[in-house]
Design an enzyme around this catalytic site. Structure first.
Site, mmCIF file in Angstrom:
data_model
loop_
_atom_site.group_PDB
_atom_site.id
_atom_site.type_symbol
_atom_site.label_atom_id
_atom_site.label_comp_id
_atom_site.label_asym_id
_atom_site.label_seq_id
_atom_site.Cartn_x
_atom_site.Cartn_y
_atom_site.Cartn_z
ATOM 1 N N ASP A 70 1.690 -0.098 0.604
ATOM 2 C CA ASP A 70 1.894 -1.479 0.173
ATOM 3 C C ASP A 70 3.362 -1.856 0.034
ATOM 4 O OD1 ASP A 70 2.220 0.102 -2.080
ATOM 5 O OD2 ASP A 70 0.634 -0.858 -3.248
ATOM 6 N N ASP A 480 5.416 3.848 -12.128
ATOM 7 C CA ASP A 480 4.003 4.221 -12.096
ATOM 8 C C ASP A 480 3.676 5.685 -12.333
ATOM 9 O OD1 ASP A 480 2.991 1.550 -11.475
ATOM 10 O OD2 ASP A 480 4.002 1.878 -9.584
#
Length: 880
Positions: A70, A480
């Site tokens: 992504d 993350d």
């Protein structure tokens, strides 16, 4: 593994900082000549770390596969090494959005051709439009067709697809499904030019959150997949029947039976859901569809699987569970091309207790599951998981049943069976690519093995970097997954930072004169936002937050490690003596300031906010604004103080509509001098001085002499050498940079989706010295954990002689046939039972009376006896 919600926020901020900063020359600078150096570039291995929304196998050539990410570009599978090769590292600073890949298509007529639809955001975060990139050499080089609209590789719905498809009969024809109400697009010249299919009847209407004023969640997700029925065409003629999926819960599937001349809604289709995938089995005449109530990739509370008979128009609900029993949407849809009646799908949005994978061998008539309950909460799995190559995938967790670690996955939107090998399956998760090569055991009653199949694919967003003068050569702060301590750049660290596990680490620092003291700040849904280490980042303990903290912000350690200054989100700047058990508010500095420490004077700290530089000489208690003027007015600034010299500060940043460049202060920020010839600079870092030089080497991501790149200076910025090239640009590199204080020429570059890149100059090779083992020694060998078939051990090697070692190489033989799976803090080789462990660069020097440790995981059977002897070169070591 709740990663992409966090990643979205991190990248939204990063993208917002980039908006409005196209390449431009500042009026007050003079052009400079720049040299170039040849560098070798590698990743500091993490293996994965991000969401893989798409995996595409070529249908004509065996072992040809691609993966899309992504934010981190596209990759091609290398069968000989079982690794992924990055394909979009040539994307430059101005086109950073083209590192987000919303779709991939591999040409089944000419396997050399591959296409990528690129663009990261459809809202204002990405200032550029999308494009379709085309390659005739499997992604080694690219040409680009710009589009008149944006694409959303990191937008909601990015796991649906594929939106880009090549006609399997006439490969000059391609279709692209667009978001944002832009409709369906077609190329008839192999992707060179594109035009809208104006008679396509539906541009979609679904948005994740129509009330979102940022435009991120409120964007119409548009046309989400295109599927050809190859049986309705012949070679050289356009395929007659094409199916298109639309983000519209009442009108999700459309079809053309005249090669795209006309389109109509497929009659009798189910409503109330979005079709994430549409996969056609032309052999049996079935179109399979995976539905969810939302666009994903992490949300989704209900879903169904349907089968459409293309010859009769009959729709059949083939869902493996009742609708009332779903708490997830379906995706990850695939068909076994060798056995077309075999279908698989995933419960992509099931976070707890795990994702689920479903398999049918009778075209969806009946299903089996990857795991099921025996008696709740106990589970029976059809698989075993081996994450020894990426041990951090356990997250250091110890969950209660029915959760397990490592998880089977989450956000499992992409699952593909190799069209040439029914035994091989790959699927993407929010953190990695998993796969198996013995999938047929599912049907025979055996357990198939799932392993990471992700080596070479690096997809972390890097927020900060540090390279201490001793200890581990690299500490990273990542979005993350928190960050890692790399003791060996060529190996995957055993675990990310824990105790606590931040979802994202926003800042880290070490004490310059005591590098064992490290601090990091980060984001966490609930819990502390700061942590400390006293062993160079190997182990951590949480600090205490002052009132009001909502995010990590930036943090600085005093040069001696005895105090810290923290500028968290949600409240003002604070300082503490000791390890953050009690914080006091700093005065004279605004909330949200960026903070750093002087690398010599432990009482001096610096700050920057909105064009003003601030200095504290009392350990962060009070700050005073510097009289320096002409600095960037915004907050897109990074600055650092030079190790070894008090008050030597470098500042980089700005924006093209104001002050932008690189500034230097030698008086603790009282005055700054702007470097001429540096039109733009966004990061600054320091590394080992060049041979013969007395000042440390500077590194920056900048525009110098009209060229954007990664630059090095060995003479305080008087001249610059570009160390990267046009093939190695990695999009946006504005978050952090640092040199290595121990290896001249080595530079670590933070990327926004391609992980930590490090480069070595070919002049010196950047290599560490060859070990030369010598001297008296003692070894302590301890098995610290043991389980069925596996174990973990720690080894401490002590220098009991009278002189220091400049390198070491320890040899032993396993008595019970043990095999090392992964070893950290050393390099190793194993031949049969014989093992050699050698130092890595940072731990080669061992003083007399000192020791060095390393650890490993391994496998065993029957027995796990300890080695009987150890040798350092020709010297037999005592066993302690």
């Amino acid at each position: 593994m709740r990663r992409t919600r966090i990643l979205t926020a991190v990248l939204a901020l990063a993208a917002g900082l980039l908006a409005g900063t196209p390449s431009a020359l500042a009026a007050d600078t003079e052009p400079v000549s720049i040299a170039a150096d040849s560098y070798t570039w590698k990743n500091a291995r993490i293996d994965g770390g991000g969401f893989v929304p798409g995996i595409v196998f070529n249908r004509k050539e065996k072992n040809l596969a691609y993966a899309r990410t992504d934010i981190g570009g596209a990759y091609r599978w290398q069968e000989s090494t079982k690794t992924w090769t990055p394909l979009l590292d040539s994307v430059g600073w101005d086109d950073w959005g083209h590192t987000g890949v919303v779709s991939l298509a591999s040409d089944s007529v000419d396997p050399d051709k591959v296409y990528a639809a690129v663009g990261t955001y459809t809202n204002s975060w990405d200032p550029g439009n999308g494009a379709v990139m085309r390659s005739a050499d499997r992604g080694a080089s690219w040409q680009k067709a710009e589009l008149p609209f944006k694409l959303g590789g990191n937008m909601p719905g990015r796991g649906m697809g594929e939106r880009l498809a090549v006609d399997p009969n006439r490969n000059s024809v391609l279709y692209l499904g667009a978001p944002s109400g832009k409709g369906l697009w077609r190329s008839t010249d192999s992707g060179v030019s594109w035009s809208q299919v104006t008679n396509f009847p539906n541009v979609g209407n679904y948005a994740q959150d129509p009330s979102d004023t940022s435009g991120y969640a409120s964007d119409n997700q548009g046309i989400v997949w295109v599927t050809f029925d190859e049986s309705t065409g012949t070679a050289g003629s356009a395929t007659r029947t094409i199916y298109v999926g639309v983000a519209d819960k009442d009108n999700a599937v459309y079809r053309s039976t005249d090669a795209g001349a006309t389109w109509s809604r497929v009659a009798g289709q189910p409503t109330g859901y979005l079709a994430h995938k549409g996969v056609l089995d032309a052999t049996n005449g079935y179109l399979y569809l995976a539905y969810s109530d939302t666009g994903g990739p992490y949300d989704g509370g209900k879903g169904r699987l349907w089968r459409y008979a293309t010859a009769t128009g009959t729709w059949t609900d083939i869902s493996p569970v009742a609708e009332a029993d779903t708490y997830y949407g379906f995706s990850g849809l695939t068909v076994d091309r060798q056995r077309p009646g075999t279908v698989m799908a995933t419960a992509y949005s099931s976070w707890w207790p795990d994702t689920q994978i479903f398999r049918s061998t009778d075209s969806g008539g009946t299903w089996t599951k990857a795991w099921d309950y025996t008696s709740y909460p106990n589970r029976s799995n059809r698989y075993t998981m081996d994450v020894s190559s990426s041990p951090w995938l356990t997250w250091g967790a110890n969950p209660a049943p029915p959760e397990q670690t490592p998880k089977l996955g989450w956000m499992t939107e992409s699952l593909e069976i190799d069209p040439f090998d029914s035994n091989r399956m790959m699927y993407g998760t929010g953190a990695t690519i998993y796969g198996t090569e013995d999938l047929s055991k599912w049907d025979s009653g055996g357990q198939f093995t799932i392993k990471p199949m992700v080596r070479g694919l690096e997809e972390t967003a890097v927020l900060d970097l540090a390279s201490p003068p001793s200890g581990a050569p690299l500490l990273s702060a990542l979005g993350d997954i928190g960050g890692f301590r790399h003791t060996d750049l060529t190996k995957v660290p055993p675990m990310m930072y824990t105790s606590p596990n931040f979802t994202s680490t926003t800042s880290l620092d070490f004490a310059e004169s005591n590098p064992n003291t490290v601090v990091r700040a980060g984001n966490l849904d609930s819990g502390p936002h700061i942590a400390f280490s006293t062993d160079n980042g190997a182990n951590w303990f949480a600090g205490t937050d002052p009132s009001g903290v909502s995010g990590g912000g930036t943090v600085a350690a005093a040069a001696d490690g005895n105090r810290f200054v923290w500028s968290p989100q949600g409240t003002g700047v604070h300082y503490a003596t000791g390890f953050g058990t009690s914080w006091s508010a700093s005065s004279g500095i605004p909330a949200g300031a960026i903070v750093e420490s002087d690398r010599v004077d432990p009482m001096t700290f610096y700050g920057f906010k909105s064009g003003k530089f601030y200095v504290s000489t009392d350990g962060g208690a009070t700050f005073s604004a510097s009289a320096a003027t002409g600095l960037p007015s915004g907050d897109t600034v990074r600055f650092k103080a030079l190790p070894g010299t008090k008050g030597d500060v470098w500042l980089a940043g700005g924006a093209s509509d104001g002050a932008y460049g690189l500034w230097h202060s030698t008086d603790s920020g009282a005055t700054f001098t702007k470097l001429s010839g540096v039109e733009q600079a966004d990061t600054i870092g320091f590394g080992k001085a060049a041979p013969g030089a007395t000042y440390q080497t500077l590194y920056t991501s900048a525009e110098i002499g009209g060229v954007r790149g990664i630059f090095r200076s060995t003479d305080k910025g008087a001249s610059w050498t570009r160390v990267n090239d046009d093939a190695h640009q990695w999009g946006w590199t504005g978050a952090a940079i640092t040199g290595d204080p121990r290896v001249y020429g080595r530079v670590y570059v933070a990327t926004n989706g391609r992980g930590v890149i490090y480069g070595d100059t070919t002049d010196s090779g950047g290599t560490d010295p060859t070990p030369t083992p010598t001297g008296a020694c003692a070894v302590t060998y301890k098995v610290t954990n043991e389980w069925s078939g596996g174990f973990q051990a720690d080894v401490r090697l002590s220098n009991t002689g009278t002189s220091a070692w400049s390198g070491w190489s320890l040899n032993w033989a396993f008595p019970s046939g043990q095999t090392i799976s992964q070893l950290w803090n050393a390099d190793h080789t194993q031949s049969g039972s014989a093992v050699t462990a050698k130092n890595v660069g940072w731990n080669g020097t061992v003083a007399a009376g000192s020791s060095v440790s390393f650890g490993f995981t391994g496998s065993w059977s029957g027995a796990n006896a300890k080695p009987a002897s150890f040798k350092l070169g020709d010297q037999v070591c005592a066993i302690a």
